[in-house]
Design an enzyme around this catalytic site. Structure first.
Site, PDB file in Angstrom:
ATOM      1  N   LYS A   1     -18.281  31.605 -27.379  1.00  0.00           N
ATOM      2  CA  LYS A   1     -18.589  30.847 -26.163  1.00  0.00           C
ATOM      3  C   LYS A   1     -17.831  31.314 -24.919  1.00  0.00           C
ATOM      4  CE  LYS A   1     -21.578  27.652 -27.160  1.00  0.00           C
ATOM      5  NZ  LYS A   1     -21.597  26.263 -26.841  1.00  0.00           N
TER       6      LYS A   1
ATOM      7  N   THR B   1     -40.823  26.698  -9.124  1.00  0.00           N
ATOM      8  CA  THR B   1     -41.111  25.299  -8.800  1.00  0.00           C
ATOM      9  C   THR B   1     -41.254  24.608 -10.157  1.00  0.00           C
ATOM     10  OG1 THR B   1     -43.504  25.622  -8.786  1.00  0.00           O
ATOM     11  CG2 THR B   1     -42.392  25.873  -6.670  1.00  0.00           C
ATOM     12  N   HIS B   2     -40.814  23.379 -10.257  1.00  0.00           N
ATOM     13  CA  HIS B   2     -40.806  22.662 -11.542  1.00  0.00           C
ATOM     14  C   HIS B   2     -40.041  23.437 -12.622  1.00  0.00           C
ATOM     15  CE1 HIS B   2     -44.124  20.409  -9.666  1.00  0.00           C
ATOM     16  NE2 HIS B   2     -44.598  21.600  -9.365  1.00  0.00           N
TER      17      HIS B   2
ATOM     18  N   ASN C   1     -17.913  29.386 -21.378  1.00  0.00           N
ATOM     19  CA  ASN C   1     -18.557  28.216 -20.781  1.00  0.00           C
ATOM     20  C   ASN C   1     -18.400  28.128 -19.262  1.00  0.00           C
ATOM     21  OD1 ASN C   1     -19.319  27.323 -23.336  1.00  0.00           O
ATOM     22  ND2 ASN C   1     -17.395  26.213 -23.623  1.00  0.00           N
TER      23      ASN C   1
ATOM     24  N   LYS D   1      -8.405   3.470   1.679  1.00  0.00           N
ATOM     25  CA  LYS D   1      -7.570   4.666   1.530  1.00  0.00           C
ATOM     26  C   LYS D   1      -7.706   5.405   0.203  1.00  0.00           C
ATOM     27  CE  LYS D   1      -4.680   2.919   5.008  1.00  0.00           C
ATOM     28  NZ  LYS D   1      -5.507   1.660   5.022  1.00  0.00           N
TER      29      LYS D   1
ATOM     30  N   GLU E   1     -19.778  22.977 -14.141  1.00  0.00           N
ATOM     31  CA  GLU E   1     -20.061  21.641 -14.710  1.00  0.00           C
ATOM     32  C   GLU E   1     -19.146  20.581 -14.114  1.00  0.00           C
ATOM     33  OE1 GLU E   1     -19.923  22.127 -18.970  1.00  0.00           O
ATOM     34  OE2 GLU E   1     -21.662  23.443 -18.967  1.00  0.00           O
TER      35      GLU E   1
ATOM     36  N   SER F   1       0.827  -1.215   0.000  1.00  0.00           N
ATOM     37  CA  SER F   1       0.000   0.000   0.000  1.00  0.00           C
ATOM     38  C   SER F   1       0.860   1.263   0.000  1.00  0.00           C
ATOM     39  CB  SER F   1      -0.937  -0.003   1.212  1.00  0.00           C
ATOM     40  OG  SER F   1      -0.206  -0.219   2.402  1.00  0.00           O
TER      41      SER F   1
HETATM   42  N1  ARG Z   1      -1.480  -1.410   4.845  1.00  0.00           N
HETATM   43  C1  ARG Z   1      -2.353  -1.969   5.803  1.00  0.00           C
HETATM   44  C2  ARG Z   1      -3.700  -1.277   5.726  1.00  0.00           C
HETATM   45  O1  ARG Z   1      -3.790  -0.247   5.155  1.00  0.00           O
HETATM   46  C3  ARG Z   1      -1.787  -1.818   7.173  1.00  0.00           C
HETATM   47  C4  ARG Z   1      -2.251  -2.833   8.164  1.00  0.00           C
HETATM   48  C5  ARG Z   1      -1.621  -4.136   7.907  1.00  0.00           C
HETATM   49  N2  ARG Z   1      -2.067  -5.125   8.850  1.00  0.00           N
HETATM   50  C6  ARG Z   1      -1.997  -6.447   8.577  1.00  0.00           C
HETATM   51  N3  ARG Z   1      -2.463  -7.214   9.470  1.00  0.00           N
HETATM   52  N4  ARG Z   1      -1.574  -6.872   7.443  1.00  0.00           N
HETATM   53  O2  ARG Z   1      -4.686  -1.768   6.210  1.00  0.00           O
END
Ligand code: ARG
Length: 460
Positions: free
Chosen positions: A283, A155-156, A285, A325, A290, A23
Protein backbone atom coordinates in the site's frame (compact mmCIF):
# COMPACT_ATOMS: atom_id res chain seq x y z
CA UNK A 1 -8.75 34.97 40.38
CA UNK A 2 -7.63 38.33 39.07
CA UNK A 3 -10.83 39.98 37.94
CA UNK A 4 -11.25 43.54 36.75
CA UNK A 5 -14.78 43.99 38.09
CA UNK A 6 -14.99 43.07 41.82
CA UNK A 7 -16.37 46.37 43.19
CA UNK A 8 -20.08 45.68 42.91
CA UNK A 9 -19.93 42.15 44.27
CA UNK A 10 -20.14 40.92 47.87
CA UNK A 11 -19.30 37.32 47.17
CA UNK A 12 -16.45 35.56 45.34
CA UNK A 13 -17.43 33.96 42.02
CA UNK A 14 -18.04 30.23 42.32
CA UNK A 15 -14.95 28.48 41.01
CA UNK A 16 -16.79 26.45 38.40
CA UNK A 17 -18.65 29.55 37.24
CA UNK A 18 -15.33 31.37 36.96
CA UNK A 19 -13.90 28.61 34.80
CA UNK A 20 -17.02 28.36 32.67
CA UNK A 21 -16.95 32.10 32.06
CA UNK A 22 -13.23 32.46 31.41
CA UNK A 23 -11.71 32.63 27.92
CA UNK A 24 -8.00 32.85 28.77
CA UNK A 25 -7.51 29.24 27.65
CA UNK A 26 -8.06 30.25 24.05
CA UNK A 27 -8.04 34.05 23.69
CA UNK A 28 -4.36 34.19 24.72
CA UNK A 29 -3.79 33.53 21.01
CA UNK A 30 -4.67 37.21 20.55
CA UNK A 31 -1.94 38.44 22.89
CA UNK A 32 -0.07 40.42 20.24
CA UNK A 33 -3.31 41.91 18.86
CA UNK A 34 -4.32 43.00 22.37
CA UNK A 35 -0.91 44.62 22.79
CA UNK A 36 -1.20 46.40 19.43
CA UNK A 37 -4.61 47.77 20.42
CA UNK A 38 -3.50 48.87 23.90
CA UNK A 39 -0.43 50.56 22.48
CA UNK A 40 -2.54 52.57 20.05
CA UNK A 41 -5.01 53.36 22.86
CA UNK A 42 -2.21 54.65 25.16
CA UNK A 43 -0.76 56.85 22.40
CA UNK A 44 -4.20 58.23 21.63
CA UNK A 45 -4.96 58.98 25.30
CA UNK A 46 -1.71 60.98 25.44
CA UNK A 47 -2.55 62.79 22.22
CA UNK A 48 -5.86 64.03 23.62
CA UNK A 49 -4.29 64.89 26.98
CA UNK A 50 -5.95 62.28 29.22
CA UNK A 51 -2.54 60.90 30.16
CA UNK A 52 0.89 62.48 29.75
CA UNK A 53 3.41 61.45 27.11
CA UNK A 54 5.59 59.98 29.86
CA UNK A 55 2.69 57.91 31.15
CA UNK A 56 1.96 56.67 27.64
CA UNK A 57 5.61 55.68 27.16
CA UNK A 58 5.63 53.92 30.52
CA UNK A 59 2.47 51.97 29.60
CA UNK A 60 3.75 51.03 26.15
CA UNK A 61 7.17 49.94 27.42
CA UNK A 62 5.75 47.99 30.34
CA UNK A 63 3.41 46.13 28.00
CA UNK A 64 6.43 45.28 25.86
CA UNK A 65 8.21 43.95 28.96
CA UNK A 66 5.17 41.85 29.85
CA UNK A 67 5.19 40.32 26.36
CA UNK A 68 8.91 39.56 26.43
CA UNK A 69 8.52 37.97 29.87
CA UNK A 70 5.77 35.78 28.43
CA UNK A 71 7.96 34.88 25.48
CA UNK A 72 10.93 34.00 27.68
CA UNK A 73 8.72 31.92 29.96
CA UNK A 74 9.34 34.16 32.98
CA UNK A 75 5.67 35.13 33.11
CA UNK A 76 2.97 32.48 32.68
CA UNK A 77 -0.49 33.08 31.28
CA UNK A 78 -2.57 31.13 33.80
CA UNK A 79 -6.21 30.51 34.61
CA UNK A 80 -5.89 33.10 37.36
CA UNK A 81 -6.81 35.64 34.68
CA UNK A 82 -10.25 35.71 33.12
CA UNK A 83 -9.12 36.62 29.63
CA UNK A 84 -6.17 38.01 27.70
CA UNK A 85 -7.33 41.59 28.32
CA UNK A 86 -7.38 41.08 32.09
CA UNK A 87 -4.01 39.36 31.93
CA UNK A 88 -2.29 42.38 30.36
CA UNK A 89 -4.11 44.97 32.45
CA UNK A 90 -3.57 43.19 35.80
CA UNK A 91 0.13 42.74 35.09
CA UNK A 92 0.40 46.35 33.97
CA UNK A 93 -1.17 47.55 37.21
CA UNK A 94 1.03 45.21 39.27
CA UNK A 95 4.08 46.76 37.64
CA UNK A 96 3.24 50.48 37.37
CA UNK A 97 0.27 50.98 39.70
CA UNK A 98 -1.99 53.98 39.07
CA UNK A 99 -0.60 54.78 35.62
CA UNK A 100 -1.56 51.30 34.51
CA UNK A 101 -5.09 51.87 35.79
CA UNK A 102 -5.54 54.76 33.34
CA UNK A 103 -5.16 52.67 30.17
CA UNK A 104 -8.79 51.50 30.13
CA UNK A 105 -10.16 55.08 30.15
CA UNK A 106 -12.96 55.32 27.61
CA UNK A 107 -12.56 51.67 26.63
CA UNK A 108 -14.61 48.57 27.35
CA UNK A 109 -13.63 44.95 26.88
CA UNK A 110 -16.45 44.89 24.35
CA UNK A 111 -14.72 47.22 21.89
CA UNK A 112 -11.37 45.81 22.96
CA UNK A 113 -12.29 42.24 22.05
CA UNK A 114 -14.03 43.45 18.88
CA UNK A 115 -10.74 45.07 17.89
CA UNK A 116 -8.55 42.11 18.83
CA UNK A 117 -10.72 39.68 16.90
CA UNK A 118 -10.75 41.93 13.88
CA UNK A 119 -6.97 42.32 13.92
CA UNK A 120 -6.49 38.59 14.38
CA UNK A 121 -8.91 37.78 11.56
CA UNK A 122 -7.39 40.39 9.26
CA UNK A 123 -3.96 38.83 9.75
CA UNK A 124 -5.39 35.43 8.83
CA UNK A 125 -7.25 36.74 5.79
CA UNK A 126 -3.89 37.97 4.49
CA UNK A 127 -1.97 34.81 5.32
CA UNK A 128 -4.59 32.51 3.80
CA UNK A 129 -4.41 34.66 0.68
CA UNK A 130 -0.63 34.12 0.60
CA UNK A 131 -1.18 30.37 0.98
CA UNK A 132 -3.55 30.43 -1.98
CA UNK A 133 -1.12 32.42 -4.12
CA UNK A 134 1.52 29.72 -3.52
CA UNK A 135 -0.94 27.09 -4.65
CA UNK A 136 -1.81 29.15 -7.75
CA UNK A 137 1.90 29.41 -8.61
CA UNK A 138 2.24 25.62 -8.55
CA UNK A 139 -0.91 25.26 -10.65
CA UNK A 140 0.28 27.76 -13.24
CA UNK A 141 3.62 25.99 -13.62
CA UNK A 142 1.84 22.68 -14.15
CA UNK A 143 -0.56 24.29 -16.63
CA UNK A 144 2.37 25.66 -18.65
CA UNK A 145 4.12 22.31 -18.89
CA UNK A 146 1.06 20.19 -19.67
CA UNK A 147 -0.62 21.90 -22.62
CA UNK A 148 -0.24 18.69 -24.64
CA UNK A 149 -0.78 16.18 -21.85
CA UNK A 150 -3.98 14.52 -23.05
CA UNK A 151 -6.46 13.01 -20.65
CA UNK A 152 -10.15 12.13 -20.59
CA UNK A 153 -12.60 14.75 -19.43
CA UNK A 154 -15.47 13.27 -17.42
CA UNK A 155 -19.13 13.84 -16.79
CA UNK A 156 -20.89 11.54 -14.30
CA UNK A 157 -17.39 10.12 -13.75
CA UNK A 158 -17.69 8.58 -17.23
CA UNK A 159 -15.32 9.45 -20.03
CA UNK A 160 -16.89 12.25 -22.03
CA UNK A 161 -14.57 14.28 -24.26
CA UNK A 162 -10.80 14.65 -24.41
CA UNK A 163 -9.11 17.50 -22.56
CA UNK A 164 -5.57 18.17 -21.37
CA UNK A 165 -4.10 18.21 -17.89
CA UNK A 166 -3.39 21.91 -18.38
CA UNK A 167 -7.07 22.53 -19.07
CA UNK A 168 -8.23 20.42 -16.14
CA UNK A 169 -5.91 22.21 -13.72
CA UNK A 170 -6.98 25.58 -15.07
CA UNK A 171 -10.47 24.81 -13.76
CA UNK A 172 -8.96 24.65 -10.26
CA UNK A 173 -6.91 27.76 -10.90
CA UNK A 174 -10.18 29.58 -11.59
CA UNK A 175 -11.72 28.30 -8.33
CA UNK A 176 -8.78 29.36 -6.17
CA UNK A 177 -8.56 32.65 -8.06
CA UNK A 178 -12.13 33.42 -7.08
CA UNK A 179 -11.20 32.48 -3.50
CA UNK A 180 -8.40 35.05 -3.55
CA UNK A 181 -10.77 37.68 -4.92
CA UNK A 182 -13.29 36.84 -2.19
CA UNK A 183 -10.64 37.38 0.48
CA UNK A 184 -9.64 40.72 -1.03
CA UNK A 185 -13.27 41.70 -1.02
CA UNK A 186 -13.74 40.71 2.64
CA UNK A 187 -10.64 42.66 3.60
CA UNK A 188 -12.05 45.82 2.03
CA UNK A 189 -15.30 45.50 3.95
CA UNK A 190 -13.80 44.56 7.32
CA UNK A 191 -10.90 46.97 7.56
CA UNK A 192 -12.52 49.52 9.92
CA UNK A 193 -11.59 50.08 13.56
CA UNK A 194 -14.21 49.39 16.28
CA UNK A 195 -12.05 50.81 19.11
CA UNK A 196 -13.72 53.78 20.78
CA UNK A 197 -17.19 52.27 20.58
CA UNK A 198 -16.92 51.64 24.33
CA UNK A 199 -19.33 49.15 25.85
CA UNK A 200 -21.96 50.03 23.23
CA UNK A 201 -22.70 53.76 23.26
CA UNK A 202 -19.34 55.42 22.72
CA UNK A 203 -17.91 57.53 25.51
CA UNK A 204 -17.92 61.06 26.90
CA UNK A 205 -14.14 61.33 26.56
CA UNK A 206 -13.03 63.10 23.38
CA UNK A 207 -11.36 59.97 21.97
CA UNK A 208 -9.58 60.33 18.63
CA UNK A 209 -10.86 57.24 16.89
CA UNK A 210 -9.35 58.23 13.54
CA UNK A 211 -5.89 58.36 15.13
CA UNK A 212 -6.31 54.82 16.48
CA UNK A 213 -7.64 53.60 13.12
CA UNK A 214 -4.60 55.05 11.33
CA UNK A 215 -2.17 53.64 13.90
CA UNK A 216 -3.60 50.15 13.37
CA UNK A 217 -3.74 50.27 9.58
CA UNK A 218 -7.53 50.58 9.26
CA UNK A 219 -9.16 52.75 6.59
CA UNK A 220 -11.35 54.55 9.14
CA UNK A 221 -13.25 54.06 12.41
CA UNK A 222 -16.54 52.12 12.21
CA UNK A 223 -19.68 54.24 11.89
CA UNK A 224 -22.01 52.95 14.63
CA UNK A 225 -20.89 52.07 18.16
CA UNK A 226 -23.56 49.42 18.75
CA UNK A 227 -22.77 47.68 15.50
CA UNK A 228 -19.04 47.94 16.27
CA UNK A 229 -19.25 45.77 19.39
CA UNK A 230 -21.81 43.31 18.09
CA UNK A 231 -20.68 42.78 14.50
CA UNK A 232 -19.08 39.48 13.56
CA UNK A 233 -20.13 39.61 9.90
CA UNK A 234 -16.54 39.85 8.75
CA UNK A 235 -15.80 36.63 10.61
CA UNK A 236 -18.80 34.90 9.07
CA UNK A 237 -17.70 36.08 5.65
CA UNK A 238 -14.21 34.75 6.24
CA UNK A 239 -15.52 31.41 7.52
CA UNK A 240 -17.76 31.22 4.43
CA UNK A 241 -14.77 31.92 2.19
CA UNK A 242 -12.75 29.29 4.05
CA UNK A 243 -15.60 26.80 3.65
CA UNK A 244 -15.62 27.40 -0.10
CA UNK A 245 -11.82 27.05 -0.23
CA UNK A 246 -12.11 23.75 1.65
CA UNK A 247 -14.86 22.59 -0.70
CA UNK A 248 -12.54 23.29 -3.66
CA UNK A 249 -9.64 21.51 -1.97
CA UNK A 250 -11.90 18.60 -1.12
CA UNK A 251 -13.03 18.17 -4.73
CA UNK A 252 -9.44 18.34 -5.91
CA UNK A 253 -8.43 15.83 -3.22
CA UNK A 254 -11.16 13.48 -4.35
CA UNK A 255 -9.77 13.60 -7.89
CA UNK A 256 -6.23 13.00 -6.67
CA UNK A 257 -7.50 9.97 -4.74
CA UNK A 258 -9.25 8.62 -7.83
CA UNK A 259 -6.24 9.33 -10.07
CA UNK A 260 -3.98 7.61 -7.56
CA UNK A 261 -6.11 4.46 -7.46
CA UNK A 262 -4.81 1.21 -8.98
CA UNK A 263 -7.49 1.38 -11.66
CA UNK A 264 -6.50 4.85 -12.89
CA UNK A 265 -2.79 5.25 -12.11
CA UNK A 266 -2.86 8.76 -13.62
CA UNK A 267 -0.56 9.98 -10.86
CA UNK A 268 2.23 8.82 -8.63
CA UNK A 269 2.26 10.56 -5.25
CA UNK A 270 5.64 11.41 -3.82
CA UNK A 271 6.74 9.13 -0.97
CA UNK A 272 7.08 12.17 1.27
CA UNK A 273 3.37 12.91 0.81
CA UNK A 274 1.91 9.44 1.17
CA UNK A 275 1.72 6.79 3.84
CA UNK A 276 1.89 3.01 4.10
CA UNK A 277 -0.28 0.35 5.69
CA UNK A 278 0.69 -1.45 8.89
CA UNK A 279 -0.50 -4.78 7.47
CA UNK A 280 -0.52 -4.56 3.66
CA UNK A 281 3.05 -4.02 2.42
CA UNK A 282 1.99 -3.06 -1.12
CA UNK A 283 0.00 0.00 0.00
CA UNK A 284 0.86 3.61 -0.71
CA UNK A 285 -2.06 5.60 0.57
CA UNK A 286 -3.21 9.11 -0.33
CA UNK A 287 -3.74 10.02 3.34
CA UNK A 288 -2.99 13.71 2.88
CA UNK A 289 -5.69 14.12 0.23
CA UNK A 290 -8.12 12.11 2.37
CA UNK A 291 -7.39 14.22 5.44
CA UNK A 292 -7.90 17.44 3.51
CA UNK A 293 -11.22 16.07 2.25
CA UNK A 294 -12.11 14.98 5.80
CA UNK A 295 -11.15 18.23 7.51
CA UNK A 296 -13.54 20.17 5.29
CA UNK A 297 -16.29 19.23 7.74
CA UNK A 298 -14.56 21.05 10.61
CA UNK A 299 -14.45 24.31 8.71
CA UNK A 300 -18.10 24.03 7.63
CA UNK A 301 -18.81 23.28 11.30
CA UNK A 302 -17.20 26.54 12.42
CA UNK A 303 -19.34 28.50 9.99
CA UNK A 304 -22.56 26.77 11.10
CA UNK A 305 -21.63 27.20 14.75
CA UNK A 306 -21.07 30.95 14.51
CA UNK A 307 -24.12 31.54 12.31
CA UNK A 308 -26.18 29.76 14.95
CA UNK A 309 -24.55 31.64 17.83
CA UNK A 310 -25.29 35.00 16.23
CA UNK A 311 -28.82 34.42 15.00
CA UNK A 312 -30.80 35.38 18.08
CA UNK A 313 -28.59 38.01 19.66
CA UNK A 314 -30.16 41.31 20.57
CA UNK A 315 -27.96 44.40 20.30
CA UNK A 316 -25.35 44.97 21.47
CA UNK A 317 -22.66 42.76 23.09
CA UNK A 318 -23.71 39.43 24.60
CA UNK A 319 -21.42 36.88 26.14
CA UNK A 320 -22.54 34.34 23.54
CA UNK A 321 -20.10 36.07 21.25
CA UNK A 322 -17.15 34.71 23.18
CA UNK A 323 -18.03 31.47 21.38
CA UNK A 324 -16.72 33.00 18.13
CA UNK A 325 -13.12 32.25 19.02
CA UNK A 326 -12.37 28.55 19.44
CA UNK A 327 -14.17 27.44 16.30
CA UNK A 328 -12.69 30.26 14.24
CA UNK A 329 -9.14 29.70 15.43
CA UNK A 330 -9.50 26.03 14.62
CA UNK A 331 -10.91 26.83 11.16
CA UNK A 332 -8.10 29.31 10.38
CA UNK A 333 -5.44 26.76 11.30
CA UNK A 334 -7.18 23.88 9.55
CA UNK A 335 -7.52 25.83 6.31
CA UNK A 336 -3.91 26.99 6.45
CA UNK A 337 -2.62 23.47 7.09
CA UNK A 338 -4.78 22.00 4.33
CA UNK A 339 -3.79 24.54 1.66
CA UNK A 340 -0.09 24.21 2.41
CA UNK A 341 -0.18 20.40 2.62
CA UNK A 342 -2.12 20.19 -0.61
CA UNK A 343 0.31 22.54 -2.37
CA UNK A 344 3.24 20.40 -1.26
CA UNK A 345 1.51 17.24 -2.39
CA UNK A 346 0.56 18.65 -5.80
CA UNK A 347 3.98 20.11 -6.53
CA UNK A 348 5.65 16.74 -5.93
CA UNK A 349 3.12 14.56 -7.76
CA UNK A 350 4.28 12.78 -10.92
CA UNK A 351 1.72 12.62 -13.73
CA UNK A 352 1.76 9.41 -15.80
CA UNK A 353 1.27 11.10 -19.15
CA UNK A 354 1.18 7.92 -21.27
CA UNK A 355 -1.43 6.29 -19.08
CA UNK A 356 -3.56 9.44 -19.14
CA UNK A 357 -3.36 9.72 -22.94
CA UNK A 358 -4.10 6.02 -23.37
CA UNK A 359 -7.12 6.35 -21.15
CA UNK A 360 -8.31 9.20 -23.35
CA UNK A 361 -8.24 7.01 -26.44
CA UNK A 362 -10.65 4.54 -24.82
CA UNK A 363 -14.30 4.91 -23.92
CA UNK A 364 -15.48 6.48 -27.21
CA UNK A 365 -14.23 9.84 -26.11
CA UNK A 366 -14.09 10.92 -29.77
CA UNK A 367 -17.73 10.00 -30.49
CA UNK A 368 -18.86 13.65 -30.51
CA UNK A 369 -16.04 14.50 -32.93
CA UNK A 370 -17.05 11.61 -35.18
CA UNK A 371 -20.61 13.00 -35.25
CA UNK A 372 -19.26 16.48 -35.98
CA UNK A 373 -17.32 14.95 -38.92
CA UNK A 374 -20.57 13.75 -40.49
CA UNK A 375 -22.20 17.12 -39.86
CA UNK A 376 -19.37 18.82 -41.72
CA UNK A 377 -20.01 16.43 -44.62
CA UNK A 378 -23.63 17.59 -44.73
CA UNK A 379 -25.58 15.34 -42.36
CA UNK A 380 -27.94 17.02 -39.85
CA UNK A 381 -26.54 16.71 -36.27
CA UNK A 382 -29.43 14.61 -34.90
CA UNK A 383 -28.93 12.01 -37.67
CA UNK A 384 -25.16 12.05 -37.15
CA UNK A 385 -25.75 11.45 -33.41
CA UNK A 386 -27.84 8.36 -34.22
CA UNK A 387 -25.35 6.96 -36.78
CA UNK A 388 -22.43 7.30 -34.35
CA UNK A 389 -24.57 5.76 -31.59
CA UNK A 390 -25.07 2.71 -33.80
CA UNK A 391 -21.35 2.59 -34.55
CA UNK A 392 -20.55 2.73 -30.81
CA UNK A 393 -22.87 -0.22 -30.18
CA UNK A 394 -21.17 -2.13 -33.04
CA UNK A 395 -17.76 -1.40 -31.50
CA UNK A 396 -18.83 -2.39 -27.98
CA UNK A 397 -20.00 -5.78 -29.29
CA UNK A 398 -16.56 -6.32 -30.84
CA UNK A 399 -14.49 -4.66 -28.08
CA UNK A 400 -12.90 -2.19 -30.49
CA UNK A 401 -12.65 1.61 -30.80
CA UNK A 402 -14.12 3.67 -33.64
CA UNK A 403 -10.55 4.26 -34.87
CA UNK A 404 -10.08 0.48 -35.24
CA UNK A 405 -12.87 0.14 -37.84
CA UNK A 406 -11.95 -0.28 -41.50
CA UNK A 407 -13.23 2.38 -43.89
CA UNK A 408 -15.54 -0.18 -45.55
CA UNK A 409 -17.07 -1.03 -42.20
CA UNK A 410 -17.68 2.66 -41.54
CA UNK A 411 -19.24 3.15 -44.97
CA UNK A 412 -21.83 0.50 -44.06
CA UNK A 413 -23.17 3.07 -41.59
CA UNK A 414 -22.83 6.14 -43.83
CA UNK A 415 -21.49 6.78 -47.33
CA UNK A 416 -20.15 10.11 -46.06
CA UNK A 417 -17.18 8.45 -44.29
CA UNK A 418 -13.82 8.82 -46.01
CA UNK A 419 -10.19 8.13 -45.15
CA UNK A 420 -9.81 11.57 -43.56
CA UNK A 421 -12.02 10.35 -40.66
CA UNK A 422 -9.03 8.76 -38.87
CA UNK A 423 -7.10 12.01 -38.70
CA UNK A 424 -10.28 13.90 -37.73
CA UNK A 425 -11.02 11.73 -34.71
CA UNK A 426 -7.45 11.27 -33.48
CA UNK A 427 -6.92 12.40 -29.91
CA UNK A 428 -4.62 15.22 -30.95
CA UNK A 429 -7.09 16.60 -33.50
CA UNK A 430 -10.01 16.29 -31.09
CA UNK A 431 -8.23 18.52 -28.60
CA UNK A 432 -6.51 20.92 -30.97
CA UNK A 433 -9.80 21.72 -32.75
CA UNK A 434 -11.40 22.84 -29.51
CA UNK A 435 -10.51 26.48 -29.81
CA UNK A 436 -13.45 28.38 -28.36
CA UNK A 437 -12.34 30.71 -25.58
CA UNK A 438 -11.96 28.57 -22.46
CA UNK A 439 -11.57 25.29 -24.38
CA UNK A 440 -8.57 22.91 -24.15
CA UNK A 441 -7.15 23.57 -27.67
CA UNK A 442 -3.58 24.82 -27.55
CA UNK A 443 -4.24 28.38 -28.70
CA UNK A 444 -7.15 28.83 -26.25
CA UNK A 445 -5.08 27.34 -23.47
CA UNK A 446 -2.18 29.70 -24.10
CA UNK A 447 -4.57 32.65 -23.90
CA UNK A 448 -6.00 31.35 -20.63
CA UNK A 449 -2.52 30.90 -19.18
CA UNK A 450 -1.66 34.48 -20.12
CA UNK A 451 -4.74 35.73 -18.28
CA UNK A 452 -3.96 33.68 -15.16
CA UNK A 453 -0.37 34.82 -15.25
CA UNK A 454 -1.49 38.46 -15.32
CA UNK A 455 -3.70 37.79 -12.29
CA UNK A 456 -0.77 36.35 -10.34
CA UNK A 457 1.90 38.78 -11.51
CA UNK A 458 0.32 41.80 -9.81
CA UNK A 459 -0.09 39.88 -6.55
CA UNK A 460 3.32 38.24 -6.10
N1 ARG B 1 -13.82 37.29 26.71
C1 ARG B 1 -14.82 38.15 26.21
C2 ARG B 1 -15.18 37.76 24.79
O1 ARG B 1 -14.44 37.05 24.19
C3 ARG B 1 -14.36 39.57 26.25
C4 ARG B 1 -15.45 40.58 26.34
C5 ARG B 1 -16.02 40.60 27.70
N2 ARG B 1 -17.08 41.57 27.80
C6 ARG B 1 -18.03 41.49 28.75
N3 ARG B 1 -18.93 42.38 28.71
N4 ARG B 1 -18.06 40.50 29.58
O2 ARG B 1 -16.20 38.12 24.27
Amino acid sequence: MAQLWGGRFTKETDELVYKFNASIGFDQKMLSEDVEGSTAQAKMLAKIGIISDEEADLIVNTIKDIVSDVESGKLKITEKYEDVHSFIESNLIDRIGDTGKKLHTGRSRNDQVALDMRLYTRKNVLSIKEDLLELLKVLLDLMRSNIDTYMPGFTHLQKAQPVTLSHHLCAYFEMFKRDVLRLEDIYKRMNFSPLGAGALAGTTYPLDRKFVADELGFYDPTVNSMDSVSDRDYLLEFLSALSIIMMHLSRFSEEMIIWNSNEYRFIELDDAFSTGSSIMPQKKNPDIAELVRGKTGRVYGALMSLLTTMKGLPLAYNKDMQEDKEVSFDAFKTAHDCITMFTGMLSTTRFNKEIMAKSATKGFINATDAADYLVKKGMPFRDAHRVIGEIVLYCIERSIAIDDMKIDELKEFSELFDNDIYEEISLKTCVSKRLTAGAPGERSMIEAIEKENAFLAVRL
